[in-house]
Design a protein around this motif. Structure first.
Motif, PDB file in Angstrom:
ATOM      1  N   THR A 179     -11.412 117.607 137.785  1.00 37.43           N
ATOM      2  CA  THR A 179     -12.592 117.601 138.652  1.00 37.43           C
ATOM      3  C   THR A 179     -13.839 117.972 137.873  1.00 37.43           C
ATOM      4  O   THR A 179     -14.894 117.344 138.007  1.00 37.43           O
ATOM      5  CB  THR A 179     -12.390 118.574 139.832  1.00 37.43           C
ATOM      6  OG1 THR A 179     -11.306 118.106 140.630  1.00 37.43           O
ATOM      7  CG2 THR A 179     -13.645 118.681 140.678  1.00 37.43           C
ATOM      8  N   VAL A 180     -13.745 118.994 137.030  1.00 38.62           N
ATOM      9  CA  VAL A 180     -14.879 119.424 136.213  1.00 38.62           C
ATOM     10  C   VAL A 180     -15.317 118.305 135.284  1.00 38.62           C
ATOM     11  O   VAL A 180     -16.514 118.032 135.132  1.00 38.62           O
ATOM     12  CB  VAL A 180     -14.523 120.701 135.421  1.00 38.62           C
ATOM     13  CG1 VAL A 180     -15.565 120.968 134.330  1.00 38.62           C
ATOM     14  CG2 VAL A 180     -14.426 121.891 136.359  1.00 38.62           C
ATOM     15  N   ARG A 181     -14.360 117.625 134.646  1.00 40.58           N
ATOM     16  CA  ARG A 181     -14.719 116.522 133.746  1.00 40.58           C
ATOM     17  C   ARG A 181     -15.441 115.407 134.504  1.00 40.58           C
ATOM     18  O   ARG A 181     -16.403 114.821 134.014  1.00 40.58           O
ATOM     19  CB  ARG A 181     -13.468 115.974 133.060  1.00 40.58           C
ATOM     20  CG  ARG A 181     -12.883 116.902 131.998  1.00 40.58           C
ATOM     21  CD  ARG A 181     -11.887 116.178 131.112  1.00 40.58           C
ATOM     22  NE  ARG A 181     -10.753 115.651 131.878  1.00 40.58           N
ATOM     23  CZ  ARG A 181      -9.642 116.343 132.114  1.00 40.58           C
ATOM     24  NH1 ARG A 181      -9.530 117.595 131.672  1.00 40.58           N
ATOM     25  NH2 ARG A 181      -8.652 115.803 132.792  1.00 40.58           N
ATOM     26  N   ARG A 182     -14.978 115.125 135.725  1.00 42.90           N
ATOM     27  CA  ARG A 182     -15.637 114.093 136.534  1.00 42.90           C
ATOM     28  C   ARG A 182     -17.065 114.499 136.884  1.00 42.90           C
ATOM     29  O   ARG A 182     -17.992 113.703 136.801  1.00 42.90           O
ATOM     30  CB  ARG A 182     -14.844 113.820 137.806  1.00 42.90           C
ATOM     31  CG  ARG A 182     -15.481 112.746 138.688  1.00 42.90           C
ATOM     32  CD  ARG A 182     -14.771 112.573 140.014  1.00 42.90           C
ATOM     33  NE  ARG A 182     -13.459 111.976 139.854  1.00 42.90           N
ATOM     34  CZ  ARG A 182     -12.700 111.578 140.877  1.00 42.90           C
ATOM     35  NH1 ARG A 182     -13.143 111.715 142.118  1.00 42.90           N
ATOM     36  NH2 ARG A 182     -11.522 111.046 140.672  1.00 42.90           N
ATOM     37  N   LEU A 183     -17.231 115.764 137.270  1.00 42.98           N
ATOM     38  CA  LEU A 183     -18.557 116.244 137.628  1.00 42.98           C
ATOM     39  C   LEU A 183     -19.503 116.248 136.429  1.00 42.98           C
ATOM     40  O   LEU A 183     -20.686 115.926 136.560  1.00 42.98           O
ATOM     41  CB  LEU A 183     -18.455 117.659 138.202  1.00 42.98           C
ATOM     42  CG  LEU A 183     -17.768 117.792 139.563  1.00 42.98           C
ATOM     43  CD1 LEU A 183     -17.472 119.258 139.864  1.00 42.98           C
ATOM     44  CD2 LEU A 183     -18.614 117.187 140.664  1.00 42.98           C
ATOM     45  N   GLN A 184     -18.989 116.597 135.267  1.00 41.89           N
ATOM     46  CA  GLN A 184     -19.824 116.644 134.065  1.00 41.89           C
ATOM     47  C   GLN A 184     -20.249 115.252 133.605  1.00 41.89           C
ATOM     48  O   GLN A 184     -21.302 115.084 132.994  1.00 41.89           O
ATOM     49  CB  GLN A 184     -19.078 117.354 132.938  1.00 41.89           C
ATOM     50  CG  GLN A 184     -18.903 118.848 133.162  1.00 41.89           C
ATOM     51  CD  GLN A 184     -18.004 119.483 132.108  1.00 41.89           C
ATOM     52  OE1 GLN A 184     -17.090 118.842 131.575  1.00 41.89           O
ATOM     53  NE2 GLN A 184     -18.241 120.756 131.812  1.00 41.89           N
ATOM     54  N   SER A 185     -19.443 114.242 133.898  1.00 43.27           N
ATOM     55  CA  SER A 185     -19.722 112.892 133.403  1.00 43.27           C
ATOM     56  C   SER A 185     -20.564 112.058 134.352  1.00 43.27           C
ATOM     57  O   SER A 185     -21.033 110.990 133.980  1.00 43.27           O
ATOM     58  CB  SER A 185     -18.403 112.154 133.125  1.00 43.27           C
ATOM     59  OG  SER A 185     -17.686 111.958 134.341  1.00 43.27           O
ATOM     60  N   GLN A 186     -20.786 112.542 135.572  1.00 39.71           N
ATOM     61  CA  GLN A 186     -21.540 111.777 136.554  1.00 39.71           C
ATOM     62  C   GLN A 186     -22.683 112.609 137.097  1.00 39.71           C
ATOM     63  O   GLN A 186     -22.522 113.789 137.374  1.00 39.71           O
ATOM     64  CB  GLN A 186     -20.631 111.349 137.715  1.00 39.71           C
ATOM     65  CG  GLN A 186     -19.497 110.435 137.292  1.00 39.71           C
ATOM     66  CD  GLN A 186     -18.611 110.068 138.471  1.00 39.71           C
ATOM     67  OE1 GLN A 186     -18.900 110.416 139.603  1.00 39.71           O
ATOM     68  NE2 GLN A 186     -17.534 109.360 138.201  1.00 39.71           N
TER      69      GLN A 186
END
Length: 265
Positions: free
Chosen positions: A125-132
């Motif tokens: 989830t953190v990776r998704r939030l950081q990339s978008q």
């Protein structure tokens, strides 16, 4: 002498609020988040939906982690209002209802974490939030998900029909349909009808759990109104509103974040 070399623009700090009514779960999620995303700044921790919505509207966080089942406004209610109050805020729901929610959450703008929170899932989830970057929420998706969750996961529940309230030395039996609005008053809640006022010990946030949500709406952190008692809604340029009542002379203030809950009226 000043340095003439161009300076790199400062990197925006990601901010978040965490809304979870169980304090131990809230504390655990905050600790897990700070380990998974050390640069993240937690700007508010909230124990109910009303305070979460106020925090989102005021602080405009990058991310809001919302427990779906909270006292008062649910996480779904908060997300629906946040779509206008803070359109760039990404929403991550916290839920125990995997079988009802996962397919809807996979649409992209909305993410989810299952209780108890799994570290591997949190990292994803953190990776998704950081990339978008922040994107607007799909209000129709939230509305459909709300109907599905309430109908299937939460199960049908009979709304409150009458209450006992104190007025001086007298105990009154009041039909809920006769209530114009409820107002928080320290440890009590004031029950206001066309005939007068009385007191109950049940707090505002607990009342919302047992009132008919199609009839009673929270319009302020301290106020729940019976829509059938409303004569008119007046909107001002600041985004706030005022409710005029049918059988009471006073008016009720509507906080700007809650105005979105009345957009279809």
């Amino acid at each position: 002498m000043s340095d003439p070399r161009p300076q790199a623009p400062a990197r925006a700090v990601a901010t978040a609020i965490v809304a979870e009514d169980e304090s131990l779960l809230r504390q655990s999620l905050v600790e897990q988040l700070l380990r998974a995303w050390p640069e993240l700044e937690i700007v508010a921790e909230c124990e109910d939906g009303a305070s979460a919505l106020d925090a989102i509207a005021e602080l405009q966080p990058s991310v809001a982690f919302l427990d779906i089942r909270m006292p008062g406004l649910t996480g779904l209610d908060v997300a629906a209002a946040a779509a206008e109050a803070s359109p760039d805020t990404r929403i991550v729901f916290i839920t125990a209802y995997d079988q009802y929610a996962v397919d809807a959450f996979e649409h992209g703008a909305i993410d989810y974490l299952l209780k108890p929170v799994d570290l591997e899932r949190l990292d994803a989830t953190v990776r998704r939030l950081q990339s978008q970057s922040g994107v607007g929420l799909d209000a129709a998706l939230i509305e459909a998900l709300a109907a599905r969750m309430r109908g299937a996961a939460f199960g049908p529940a009979e709304p409150l029909t009458w209450i006992t309230a104190s007025a001086g030395r007298e105990t009154r039996l009041i039909l809920v349909d006769d209530v114009a609005y409820f107002r928080a008053d320290h440890k009590y809640t004031v029950v206001v009808t066309a005939e007068g006022e009385a007191l109950i010990r049940k707090p505002i946030r607990d009342l919302l759990e047992v009132l008919d949500p199609t009839v009673f709406k929270q319009v302020h952190r301290s106020t729940i109104v019976n829509l059938r008692a409303v004569a008119a809604i007046v909107r001002d340029d600041s985004g706030r509103g005022t409710l005029r009542l049918r059988n009471r002379e006073e008016t009720l203030a509507v906080s700007a974040p809650y105005m979105t809950l009345f957009k279809h009226m």
